[in-house]
Enzyme design. Structure first.
Site, PDB file in Angstrom:
ATOM      1  CE  LYS A   1      24.276  -4.350 -82.201  1.00 59.49           C
ATOM      2  NZ  LYS A   1      23.447  -4.447 -83.625  1.00 59.49           N
TER       3      LYS A   1
ATOM      4  CE1 TYR B   1      16.374  -3.268 -88.464  1.00 62.36           C
ATOM      5  CE2 TYR B   1      17.616  -1.966 -89.894  1.00 62.36           C
ATOM      6  CZ  TYR B   1      17.610  -2.869 -88.875  1.00 62.36           C
ATOM      7  OH  TYR B   1      18.818  -3.382 -88.312  1.00 62.36           O
TER       8      TYR B   1
ATOM      9  CB  THR C   1      25.813  -1.385 -84.655  1.00 62.04           C
ATOM     10  OG1 THR C   1      24.455  -1.819 -84.639  1.00 62.04           O
ATOM     11  CG2 THR C   1      25.322   0.209 -84.864  1.00 62.04           C
ATOM     12  CG  ASP C   2      24.737  -6.477 -87.049  1.00 65.85           C
ATOM     13  OD1 ASP C   2      24.188  -5.775 -86.105  1.00 65.85           O
ATOM     14  OD2 ASP C   2      23.991  -7.038 -87.903  1.00 65.85           O
TER      15      ASP C   2
ATOM     16  CD  GLU D   1      41.004 -23.733 -65.439  1.00 68.56           C
ATOM     17  OE1 GLU D   1      40.757 -22.677 -65.546  1.00 68.56           O
ATOM     18  OE2 GLU D   1      40.520 -24.654 -64.998  1.00 68.56           O
TER      19      GLU D   1
ATOM     20  CB  THR E   1      20.527   0.628 -88.479  1.00 69.21           C
ATOM     21  OG1 THR E   1      20.747  -0.971 -88.527  1.00 69.21           O
ATOM     22  CG2 THR E   1      19.182   1.053 -87.943  1.00 69.21           C
TER      23      THR E   1
HETATM   24  N1  GLU Z   1      22.360  -5.498 -89.448  1.00 72.65           N
HETATM   25  C1  GLU Z   1      22.474  -4.210 -89.325  1.00 72.65           C
HETATM   26  C2  GLU Z   1      23.830  -3.832 -89.703  1.00 72.65           C
HETATM   27  O1  GLU Z   1      24.867  -4.120 -89.107  1.00 72.65           O
HETATM   28  C3  GLU Z   1      21.880  -3.627 -88.161  1.00 72.65           C
HETATM   29  C4  GLU Z   1      22.742  -3.119 -86.964  1.00 72.65           C
HETATM   30  C5  GLU Z   1      22.882  -1.776 -87.224  1.00 72.65           C
HETATM   31  O2  GLU Z   1      23.183  -1.047 -88.429  1.00 72.65           O
HETATM   32  O3  GLU Z   1      22.457  -1.015 -86.360  1.00 72.65           O
HETATM   33  O4  GLU Z   1      24.002  -3.103 -90.519  1.00 72.65           O
END
Ligand code: GLU
Length: 357
Positions: A191, A52, A118-119, A314, A39
């Site tokens: 995340k 996007y 971020t994924d 457990e 992103t």
């Molecule tokens: N799906 C995107 C990615 O991981 C969105 C998450 C992001 O970059 O914030 O590239």
């Protein structure tokens, strides 16, 4: 003659100006930005296209968008990939790790910044924790809002990442993740939220520190084995020889069929994203026990997102032949098991990895 008498003062003046300006430039850290997409390099697109698209802008666009960075570092950029990190894969990891190692080997590079979606940022960061062979700073950075959004967070995150990568205090800590003014160890962070800017958290050991417009404040050290102390390396790794390890998600009424199918397909390892303390149904545990007896490495983790899955609490790991995933979440346990299996199939050794890394 007249011209010659004028030349000396002009040369001296030029030299004086150069010398006055030069030391500050020379003292700036030299940072390599390796771009992979996400992103932070994304742009909003028409509604029909669903909001996007990750990986629209190049590394040069990213650097140019934050001109203030030239005051704090001498930057070079390289495009390693340009993808949404939901499609991150072993091929890009191996390429990226090789580029990071090569860059950091150079005396002309003081630190590396990796722009990333971020994924799966936490997975890439943890993979690098295990295979980077340098104590120079490696900082992963992304954003939750695309570059064209109102109040895009990419520019400040990138500025902070570049500052951190050039900060001697960031050395020897293993890869770091920077977003939302927060520094986290890649090994700890995950995340936690689909869209919020404070999506990353380190639920077990807490955050590493804070950033304030380029200034870093560290709160903790990273005590686990990583980078220069890691016994793993990409030296002989290819996409083809990385052992196949899959994650099985546990839930009420889970049967053993999926696990049996994976074993029949020849997986080398299975990570259980278990309920609670790495637990599952009798049927799933029986299928996993059978898998372990056939030589598949079985690691128990938790789907809860926090805590330690320790041995023999457990579930009787000794009896069933399982490995406890300790502090790692299932997605990171998959990476450690995969690399671990390139070294050994011995359960005790594999368990040691989960204690030490
Ligand atoms: N799906 C995107 C990615 O991981 C969105 C998450 C992001 O970059 O914030 O590239």
């Amino acid at each position: 003659m007249k011209a010659q008498t004028h030349r000396i003062p002009i040369v001296s003046l030029t030299l004086a100006v150069f010398l006055a300006a030069a030391p500050s430039t020379w003292a700036l850290p030299r940072i390599k930005v390796l771009a992979t997409g996400g992103t932070i390099a994304g742009a909003q697109v028409t509604q029909a296209d669903a909001g996007y698209k990750s990986g629209t802008f190049s590394v040069e666009d990213l650097i140019k968008a934050v001109p203030q960075m030239t005051n704090i570092a001498v930057l070079t950029g390289e495009q390693v990939a340009n993808i949404g990190s939901q499609t991150m894969n072993h091929e890009v990891w191996l390429k990226l790790a090789a580029r990071v190692n090569e860059a950091l080997k150079s005396p002309d590079v003081d630190g590396v910044v990796i722009t990333h979606g971020t994924d799966t940022m936490e997975e890439t960061g943890y993979f690098l924790s295990l295979v980077v062979k340098s104590d120079k700073p490696v900082v992963l950075v992304g954003s939750m809002r695309p570059a064209t959004a109102i109040s895009a967070d990419g520019p400040i995150n990138l500025y902070n990442a570049v500052a951190l990568a050039g900060n001697p205090e960031a050395k020897g800590r293993g890869p770091l993740v920077v977003l939302n003014d927060t520094i986290q160890y890649a090994r700890e962070t995950q995340k936690m939220h689909t869209t919020r800017m404070d999506t990353f958290a380190s639920p077990n050991r807490g955050i590493a520190g804070m950033m304030n417009t380029g200034k870093a404040f560290f709160y903790s050290t990273n005590p686990v084995r990583h980078t220069t102390k890691s016994e793993f390396s990409i030296a002989d790794l290819t996409v083809a020889n990385l052992p196949r390890v899959e994650v099985v998600y546990s839930y009420a009424n889970l049967g053993g069929e999926l696990i049996d199918t994976l074993v029949a397909q020849g997986v080398k390892g299975i990570v259980l994203a278990g309920v609670g303390d790495g637990n599952s149904t009798d049927a799933a545990l029986a299928a996993l026990e059978k898998a372990a007896k056939q030589g598949v490495a079985v690691v128990r983790c938790s789907r809860t997102g926090a805590g330690v899955v320790d041995r023999n609490v457990e579930v009787n790991d000794d009896k069933l032949g399982f490995i406890a995933g300790m502090e790692l979440n299932p997605q990171k346990a998959r990476i450690l098991l995969m690399l671990g299996l390139t070294r050994t199939q011995d359960i005790k050794q594999l368990q040691r990895f989960f204690v030490e890394y």
